[in-house]
Design a protein around this motif. Sequence first.
Motif, mmCIF file in Angstrom:
data_model
loop_
_atom_site.group_PDB
_atom_site.id
_atom_site.type_symbol
_atom_site.label_atom_id
_atom_site.label_comp_id
_atom_site.label_asym_id
_atom_site.label_seq_id
_atom_site.Cartn_x
_atom_site.Cartn_y
_atom_site.Cartn_z
ATOM 1 N N LEU A 114 -51.488 -7.615 6.641
ATOM 2 C CA LEU A 114 -52.528 -7.853 7.639
ATOM 3 C C LEU A 114 -53.762 -8.538 7.067
ATOM 4 O O LEU A 114 -54.369 -9.386 7.715
ATOM 5 N N LEU A 115 -54.162 -8.175 5.859
ATOM 6 C CA LEU A 115 -55.424 -8.653 5.311
ATOM 7 C C LEU A 115 -55.261 -9.734 4.248
ATOM 8 O O LEU A 115 -56.191 -9.993 3.467
ATOM 9 N N VAL A 116 -54.120 -10.385 4.213
ATOM 10 C CA VAL A 116 -53.940 -11.535 3.332
ATOM 11 C C VAL A 116 -54.874 -12.653 3.798
ATOM 12 O O VAL A 116 -54.958 -12.951 4.995
ATOM 13 N N ARG A 117 -55.543 -13.300 2.848
ATOM 14 C CA ARG A 117 -56.523 -14.328 3.183
ATOM 15 C C ARG A 117 -55.840 -15.624 3.610
ATOM 16 O O ARG A 117 -54.909 -16.099 2.968
ATOM 17 N N PHE A 118 -56.368 -16.197 4.705
ATOM 18 C CA PHE A 118 -55.839 -17.463 5.212
ATOM 19 C C PHE A 118 -56.695 -18.656 4.813
ATOM 20 O O PHE A 118 -56.209 -19.784 4.799
ATOM 21 N N ASP A 119 -57.961 -18.422 4.528
ATOM 22 C CA ASP A 119 -58.837 -19.537 4.172
ATOM 23 C C ASP A 119 -59.892 -19.067 3.184
ATOM 24 O O ASP A 119 -59.976 -17.873 2.842
ATOM 25 N N ALA A 120 -60.719 -20.010 2.718
ATOM 26 C CA ALA A 120 -61.719 -19.705 1.702
ATOM 27 C C ALA A 120 -62.789 -18.741 2.217
ATOM 28 O O ALA A 120 -63.452 -18.067 1.420
ATOM 29 N N VAL A 136 -51.028 -5.845 17.624
ATOM 30 C CA VAL A 136 -50.387 -6.158 16.343
ATOM 31 C C VAL A 136 -49.311 -5.123 16.052
ATOM 32 O O VAL A 136 -49.618 -3.930 15.888
ATOM 33 N N LEU A 137 -48.073 -5.554 15.983
ATOM 34 C CA LEU A 137 -46.948 -4.704 15.588
ATOM 35 C C LEU A 137 -46.840 -4.713 14.066
ATOM 36 O O LEU A 137 -47.004 -5.760 13.430
ATOM 37 N N VAL A 138 -46.541 -3.561 13.473
ATOM 38 C CA VAL A 138 -46.461 -3.453 12.019
ATOM 39 C C VAL A 138 -45.026 -3.171 11.588
ATOM 40 O O VAL A 138 -44.413 -2.203 12.045
ATOM 41 N N VAL A 139 -44.511 -4.019 10.706
ATOM 42 C CA VAL A 139 -43.184 -3.825 10.133
ATOM 43 C C VAL A 139 -43.352 -3.117 8.796
ATOM 44 O O VAL A 139 -44.157 -3.546 7.954
ATOM 45 N N VAL A 140 -42.596 -2.042 8.605
ATOM 46 C CA VAL A 140 -42.800 -1.178 7.438
ATOM 47 C C VAL A 140 -41.488 -0.978 6.691
ATOM 48 O O VAL A 140 -40.399 -1.262 7.195
ATOM 49 N N GLU A 141 -41.615 -0.454 5.478
ATOM 50 C CA GLU A 141 -40.446 -0.105 4.684
ATOM 51 C C GLU A 141 -39.922 1.263 5.095
ATOM 52 O O GLU A 141 -40.618 2.038 5.770
ATOM 53 N N ALA A 142 -38.699 1.564 4.650
ATOM 54 C CA ALA A 142 -38.072 2.824 5.041
ATOM 55 C C ALA A 142 -38.357 3.962 4.081
ATOM 56 O O ALA A 142 -38.510 5.111 4.501
ATOM 57 N N GLY A 143 -38.448 3.658 2.782
ATOM 58 C CA GLY A 143 -38.393 4.703 1.773
ATOM 59 C C GLY A 143 -39.716 5.166 1.204
ATOM 60 O O GLY A 143 -40.778 5.037 1.818
ATOM 61 N N LEU A 144 -39.646 5.692 -0.010
ATOM 62 C CA LEU A 144 -40.782 6.302 -0.682
ATOM 63 C C LEU A 144 -41.935 5.307 -0.824
ATOM 64 O O LEU A 144 -41.729 4.159 -1.210
ATOM 65 N N ASN A 148 -48.039 5.771 2.750
ATOM 66 C CA ASN A 148 -49.364 5.344 2.304
ATOM 67 C C ASN A 148 -49.698 3.941 2.795
ATOM 68 O O ASN A 148 -50.769 3.703 3.373
ATOM 69 N N THR A 149 -48.786 2.981 2.593
ATOM 70 C CA THR A 149 -49.079 1.606 3.002
ATOM 71 C C THR A 149 -49.172 1.488 4.520
ATOM 72 O O THR A 149 -49.967 0.695 5.036
ATOM 73 N N THR A 150 -48.390 2.279 5.217
ATOM 74 C CA THR A 150 -48.466 2.268 6.684
ATOM 75 C C THR A 150 -49.793 2.837 7.157
ATOM 76 O O THR A 150 -50.440 2.283 8.060
ATOM 77 N N ALA A 151 -50.223 3.937 6.566
ATOM 78 C CA ALA A 151 -51.497 4.539 6.949
ATOM 79 C C ALA A 151 -52.662 3.599 6.649
ATOM 80 O O ALA A 151 -53.605 3.501 7.448
ATOM 81 N N LEU A 152 -52.607 2.892 5.525
ATOM 82 C CA LEU A 152 -53.675 1.954 5.176
ATOM 83 C C LEU A 152 -53.727 0.797 6.170
ATOM 84 O O LEU A 152 -54.810 0.362 6.582
ATOM 85 N N THR A 153 -52.562 0.286 6.552
ATOM 86 C CA THR A 153 -52.537 -0.810 7.524
ATOM 87 C C THR A 153 -53.039 -0.340 8.878
ATOM 88 O O THR A 153 -53.790 -1.053 9.563
ATOM 89 N N ALA A 154 -52.649 0.859 9.283
ATOM 90 C CA ALA A 154 -53.130 1.408 10.559
ATOM 91 C C ALA A 154 -54.646 1.589 10.536
ATOM 92 O O ALA A 154 -55.331 1.311 11.531
#
Length: 237
Positions: A114-120, A136-144, A148-154
């Motif tokens: 979500l927070l990857v930079r697109f411009d300067a 915004v729909l979030v695609v996540v991983e299944a495992g261990l 954490n990464t899902t909670a941070l994106t949310a």
Amino acid sequence: MSVLFVTGTGTEIGKTVTTAAIAAAELRRGRSVAVLKAAQTGVGPDEPGDAAETARLAGPVTVSELARFPEPLAPATAARRSGLPPVGPQEIAEAAAKLAASHDLVLVEGAGGLLVRFDAAGHTLADAARMAGAPVLVVVEAGLGTLNTTALTALALRTHGLHCPGVVIGSWPAEPGLAARCNLADLPESAGVPLLGLIPEGSGTLPPDAFRAAAPGWLAPQLGGTGPALPEDAGTA
């Protein structure tokens, strides 16, 4: 919901296949679909990108790609190194609105998270979604590690004032381990939104006809599907 942004909690997480599955399910319902790739990186000028892959799997969708950079880097970095102009959030939002005027659904696939930079200036997909007034729909991983990464994106979505309809597991293993099975119950709590899909691993290698026939069963009705059917041992230790 005429425009839906699709992001992930990281790279190589299943955003393109998830986007294709949603497109296939909506096409099956008789809806017109456009797929907008905000910035394609790591692909040469004559190679098929993510939007083309979505069309190959899903069927007759309108595809659009705003920018392409040859190196597999964050869009801002890839643009700077290539000497090409970056794509900004206003351009993404305007392109999505233009497509929405002639399609029932526009799927906007981001690059990385979500927070990857697109411009300067540091603009991100979150800025584009806010300008577009789109969820915004979030695609996540299944495992261990995915909780954490899902909670941070949310948290980032809430901080930007963005609505998230749910999360989709972009690659559900054929033989899920303990963490993956428990995450089916824990992910909605971590994200604060429902689990709306399970995309089986390797789905992108299916023949297009098989992909299109199976896709609705991977997704919840909110995404045009008829599922997903959770494993009997979901959430169990």
